[in-house]
Structure formats: structure tokens, C-alpha cells
Design an enzyme around this catalytic site. Structure first.
Site, PDB file in Angstrom:
ATOM      1  N   PHE A 139       1.090  -1.154   0.062  1.00  0.00           N
ATOM      2  CA  PHE A 139       0.083  -0.070  -0.525  1.00  0.00           C
ATOM      3  C   PHE A 139       0.564   1.356  -0.097  1.00  0.00           C
ATOM      4  O   PHE A 139       1.962   1.191  -0.023  1.00  0.00           O
ATOM      5  CB  PHE A 139      -0.888  -0.221   1.789  1.00  0.00           C
ATOM      6  CG  PHE A 139      -1.759   1.268   1.359  1.00  0.00           C
ATOM      7  CD1 PHE A 139      -2.834   0.692   0.362  1.00  0.00           C
ATOM      8  CD2 PHE A 139      -1.796   1.999   1.930  1.00  0.00           C
ATOM      9  CE1 PHE A 139      -4.179   2.150   0.055  1.00  0.00           C
ATOM     10  CE2 PHE A 139      -2.646   3.442   2.259  1.00  0.00           C
ATOM     11  CZ  PHE A 139      -4.108   3.176   1.027  1.00  0.00           C
ATOM     12  N   ASP A 150       1.333  -4.832   8.196  1.00  0.00           N
ATOM     13  CA  ASP A 150       0.243  -3.843   7.618  1.00  0.00           C
ATOM     14  C   ASP A 150      -1.066  -4.830   7.822  1.00  0.00           C
ATOM     15  O   ASP A 150      -1.383  -5.569   7.423  1.00  0.00           O
ATOM     16  CB  ASP A 150       0.564  -3.793   7.028  1.00  0.00           C
ATOM     17  CG  ASP A 150      -0.717  -2.261   6.603  1.00  0.00           C
ATOM     18  OD1 ASP A 150      -1.924  -2.619   7.074  1.00  0.00           O
ATOM     19  OD2 ASP A 150      -1.014  -1.459   6.331  1.00  0.00           O
ATOM     20  N   TYR A 155     -11.591   1.274  10.577  1.00  0.00           N
ATOM     21  CA  TYR A 155     -12.681   2.048  10.022  1.00  0.00           C
ATOM     22  C   TYR A 155     -13.462   0.822   8.571  1.00  0.00           C
ATOM     23  O   TYR A 155     -14.561   1.371   8.103  1.00  0.00           O
ATOM     24  CB  TYR A 155     -12.650   3.372  10.043  1.00  0.00           C
ATOM     25  CG  TYR A 155     -11.009   3.327   8.596  1.00  0.00           C
ATOM     26  CD1 TYR A 155     -11.271   2.840   7.583  1.00  0.00           C
ATOM     27  CD2 TYR A 155     -10.002   3.823   9.706  1.00  0.00           C
ATOM     28  CE1 TYR A 155     -10.052   3.070   6.600  1.00  0.00           C
ATOM     29  CE2 TYR A 155      -8.880   4.566   8.846  1.00  0.00           C
ATOM     30  CZ  TYR A 155      -8.764   4.012   7.313  1.00  0.00           C
ATOM     31  OH  TYR A 155      -7.425   4.567   6.392  1.00  0.00           O
ATOM     32  N   LYS A 156     -12.659  -0.210   8.146  1.00  0.00           N
ATOM     33  CA  LYS A 156     -13.196  -1.119   7.352  1.00  0.00           C
ATOM     34  C   LYS A 156     -13.932  -2.111   7.902  1.00  0.00           C
ATOM     35  O   LYS A 156     -15.252  -1.666   8.665  1.00  0.00           O
ATOM     36  CB  LYS A 156     -11.639  -1.701   6.740  1.00  0.00           C
ATOM     37  CG  LYS A 156     -11.032  -0.746   6.245  1.00  0.00           C
ATOM     38  CD  LYS A 156      -9.838  -1.432   5.525  1.00  0.00           C
ATOM     39  CE  LYS A 156      -8.420   0.159   5.043  1.00  0.00           C
ATOM     40  NZ  LYS A 156      -9.073   0.301   4.438  1.00  0.00           N
ATOM     41  N   ARG A 210     -13.016  -4.004  -7.202  1.00  0.00           N
ATOM     42  CA  ARG A 210     -12.834  -4.040  -5.870  1.00  0.00           C
ATOM     43  C   ARG A 210     -13.974  -4.023  -5.265  1.00  0.00           C
ATOM     44  O   ARG A 210     -15.260  -3.290  -5.285  1.00  0.00           O
ATOM     45  CB  ARG A 210     -11.492  -3.408  -5.253  1.00  0.00           C
ATOM     46  CG  ARG A 210     -11.090  -4.751  -3.764  1.00  0.00           C
ATOM     47  CD  ARG A 210     -10.045  -3.427  -3.057  1.00  0.00           C
ATOM     48  NE  ARG A 210     -10.251  -2.331  -2.474  1.00  0.00           N
ATOM     49  CZ  ARG A 210      -9.734  -1.752  -1.578  1.00  0.00           C
ATOM     50  NH1 ARG A 210      -9.004  -2.259  -1.251  1.00  0.00           N
ATOM     51  NH2 ARG A 210     -10.741  -0.969  -0.739  1.00  0.00           N
TER      52      ARG A 210
END
Length: 412
Positions: free
Chosen positions: A135, A212, A237-238, A386
Site C-alpha cells: 500500500f 500491516d 474503519y474497515k 474491487r
């Protein structure tokens, strides 16, 4: 290829799967989607939906803890929230014993802290390893820290669609390796890295690993202690549904605490927070990872998300994520493969996390039209659509309608 018979991809089958779903009732625990134009929300792997209990708890906090108790609430519980919530998160989702996880800051800040700390634990070693498909935040911070400290970045030329393999990591390790920074789940393909095997390889060469977990936590079981992990970071927050900008978390194995020296030495991480001492003395244990004042309002969403995950159970969540992924792949094979779409995520259940990415030459255009048509997904360049699968909010019927919309757009 999977079985793509008409019955296997029918709307009636989606309804049967929903009827048999033991997690289906959790959908009622979330705030209803207020936009009637939304056909399907398949972006919970970027931003999870809000819990009803979060809204209620925020009202209570503002009215009582903040509004009535005022500054007294710090001593009555707010000051210890980062550790208490970290312990709950560690137990429910991370496979971490108490005293090793703390909720604080953003993922980027947490990553900076643990990377600097990990490098400090390996003096004399001058290389940091990461992969080219990691990322952007991870890559940017690795390069920044390496630049600050005069270290060299060793790049693994990884394939995002298959993830980083242990052999690829082993090929770049040496006695110069200080730290390896990798994502447990690839943000594009959902490919799962072998956390335990890679950690073992790095340790064999004397290095440390920072993981991560942003696309892992709340979606797949993680066993940090069992794997012998050193450090980890992640967001809330996912799949934890804690809300936009909710605080992140940081894991530091207890075996590193006595030497753990993080670089942002704020007052909340000091041994005597209110002593106002002339010089910094780190607090014992994981609290030394703190810097500034805990974001109490933001922690409400984390607490509610972790509590819901504990009630649902990470193993049941994982089982449904696997089944939803199979459902997407079945529909893609039957409907979309003839239209130029290819499944880019791993087909093997044990190698795929909580989303499925489809590749198409015109994915950017299709993604925009899907969103305009009420199917909220993510586009990930250069050619990925996605499909996020949040087991506590996503139904099989919702996925069916989304894929049907995509089929219609790809045909037109």
C-alpha cells in the site's frame, strides 16, 4: 473453473443462502442506508457501515461522560481507554495477549512509530525491506524513514495478484536486514501472505517484521502471538466499522517492551503523565507507544465495532467471507468471463481474504458507471474492480443484484 450452472447462479439460490446465514440478523444492528438509490454497498473494506449502537453511545458520552462528568471523566476511565480497548481488540481479532495492543493515532503514524522503534532494536543493520505492491502509505513511510536514518530500501518485486511469497522474502534477506514491512492482505487482490512463515524466515536472519493488518482485522483470524510477530499496525474503519478517521491500533510484542523506543514521545506515553517532568521517561509496557491525548470520541466506534465482532465471532465472520467470495467468483465465471472480466483474486479460499477483485480492460469506466447505478465499489488501478465483502452487513442477494448490474453494464 467453478460450477456455473443456471441454478447455481440464480436469485433463488441467493435467497436460500441468505435464509441459511447465521449472521444475517446482524444487519439489523447497522444504521439503514439512507440513500434509496443504493442497490448494494460493497465498499465496507474501505469504510464500514455505522452501527446503531455507536450513535447511541456517542449521545451517552456527550450527555453524561462529557456533559455531566466533564474533566472528571479522564480519571474515571478515559485515560485508560487506549490500553483497555487494545486488550479487547487483541483478544477478539488479533490473537494477542493483554498488554501488547494499544489504540491510537492513524495507521500512518503507528507505522512510523513501530518502524523507527524496530530499526532501533537492530543497530548496525542498514536495510529495510518492503515490496513494490505494498500500500502506498507503507512504501512512502519506509522510504521516508530510510531517508531519515541513511538506510537502504530493498524492494521485493511482488505480484499483487498472488501476494508476497515466503521465497521472495527469503531471497532479499541478509545480515544487513533490520526490518521487513509487509501487508498481511494485499489491498488490491485480497491475497493473504503467510504471516507465520515469513516472520520465521526474517527471524532466522536476525531481522524484525512489521505487519500491516488493515485488510485483515475483523475479516480473517490473525494469530500474532502464535506466529511470533514483532510489530503490527492497522485501522479500525474497515471491517470493524468504527467510522471515518477512527483511531488505528499498534501491536508490539511484550518481548520488545523493555527496549521499545518510539520516536514521538508525547506526554501520554510518559511514566508520570501529570508529573510534568523536565525530561521524558517512557511508561512501562505498551503505554509508552502513546503520544498525544487519546481521541475519546473516535474510540467509541472502535469499542462498538470490537464488541459486535466479539458477539459474532471471528471464525463465523471468516466463514461467511469465504462463502461470499465463492459466490462472487461463481457469478463472475458464469456471467462476466465471456464479457472480458477475469477474477484477479486467489480462487483458493485459504488464500483469499475479504474482497474479490475483477479485472477488465475498461474497469475505470465500468466502476464509474456502477457507482452511478447505485453499486458502491472501489476501482483500483490499473484495471481492477474491487468487490468488498463485509460479512456482518453484506447479503448474498445484495451481491447478486450488484453482479447483475455489472453484467448489464459490461454488455452495453
Amino acid at each position: 473453473m467453478t460450477n456455473t450452472s443456471p441454478e447455481r447462479t440464480s436469485l433463488e439460490r441467493a435467497a436460500r443462502l441468505d435464509a441459511a446465514d447465521e449472521l444475517a440478523h446482524f444487519r439489523d444492528r447497522f444504521v439503514p442506508i439512507g440513500d434509496p438509490g443504493v442497490v448494494a454497498y460493497l465498499d465496507g473494506n474501505s469504510l464500514g457501515r455505522p452501527l446503531r449502537s455507536t450513535a447511541q453511545r456517542l449521545q451517552e458520552l456527550v450527555g453524561q461522560e462529557w456533559g455531566a462528568r466533564l474533566i472528571r471523566s479522564w480519571e474515571e476511565g478515559w485515560l485508560t481507554l487506549p490500553e483497555r480497548l487494545g486488550d479487547e481488540l487483541g483478544s477478539v481479532a488479533l490473537g494477542a495477549a493483554p498488554g501488547q495492543v494499544i489504540v491510537a493515532d492513524s495507521t500512518s503514524v503507528c507505522l512510523y512509530k513501530v518502524l523507527r522503534a524496530a530499526i532501533g532494536l537492530r543497530p548496525g543493520r542498514d536495510e529495510v525491506v518492503t515490496d513494490t505492491s505494498n500500500f502506498p502509505t507503507d512504501r512512502f513511510i519506509v522510504e521516508s524513514v530510510a531517508g531519515e536514518l541513511g538506510l537502504t530500501v530493498r524492494w521485493i518485486e511482488s505480484d499483487p495478484w498472488s501476494g508476497v511469497a515466503p521465497a521472495e522474502v527469503a531471497a532479499v534477506l541478509s545480515e544487513r536486514t533490520a526490518v521487513v514491512v509487509l501487508s498481511h492482505v494485499d489491498y488490491r487482490s485480497a491475497a493473504i501472505a503467510d504471516l507465520a512463515a515469513i516472520t520465521g524466515l526474517v527471524h532466522d536472519r536476525g531481522g524484525l517484521v512489521v505487519w500491516d493488518l488493515c485488510h485483515s482485522v475483523g475479516s480473517i483470524p490473525v494469530a500474532l502471538d502464535t506466529a511470533g510477530a514483532d510489530f503490527a499496525v492497522g485501522c479500525s474503519y474497515k471491517f470493524l466499522n468504527a467510522g471515518p478517521g477512527a483511531p488505528a491500533f499498534l501491536y508490539a510484542s511484550s518481548r520488545h517492551h523493555h527496549e521499545f523506543g518510539q520516536p514521538i514521545t508525547g506526554w501520554m506515553g510518559a511514566a508520570d503523565t501529570f508529573g510534568m517532568e523536565a525530561h521524558y521517561r517512557p511508561a512501562p509496557g505498551i503505554r509508552r507507544a502513546l503520544s498525544g491525548t487519546p481521541p475519546v470520541l473516535g474510540m467509541v466506534g472502535v469499542a462498538e465495532g470490537v464488541a459486535l465482532l466479539a458477539e459474532a465471532g471471528i471464525l463465523r465472520v471468516r466463514a461467511k467471507a469465504v462463502a461470499l467470495g465463492r459466490w462472487v467468483i461463481d457469478l463472475a465465471d458464469a456471467w462476466l468471463a465471456p464479457l472480458g472480466c477475469a477474477v484477479a483474486s486467489p480462487r483458493e479460499d485459504d488464500l483469499r481474504a475479504g474482497h474479490v477483485t475483477l479485472r477488465h480492460p475498461h474497469a475505470d469506466r465500468l466502476a464509474r458507471r456502477l457507482i452511478e447505478d447505485g453499486v458502491l465499489i472501489d476501482f483500483r488501478g490499473p484495471d481492477g474492480i474491487r468487490i468488498g465483502l463485509s460479512p456482518l452487513t453484506t447479503s448474498y442477494t445484495e451481491v447478486w443484484h450488484a453482479m447483475d448490474r455489472l453484467r448489464g453494464l459490461a454488455t452495453s
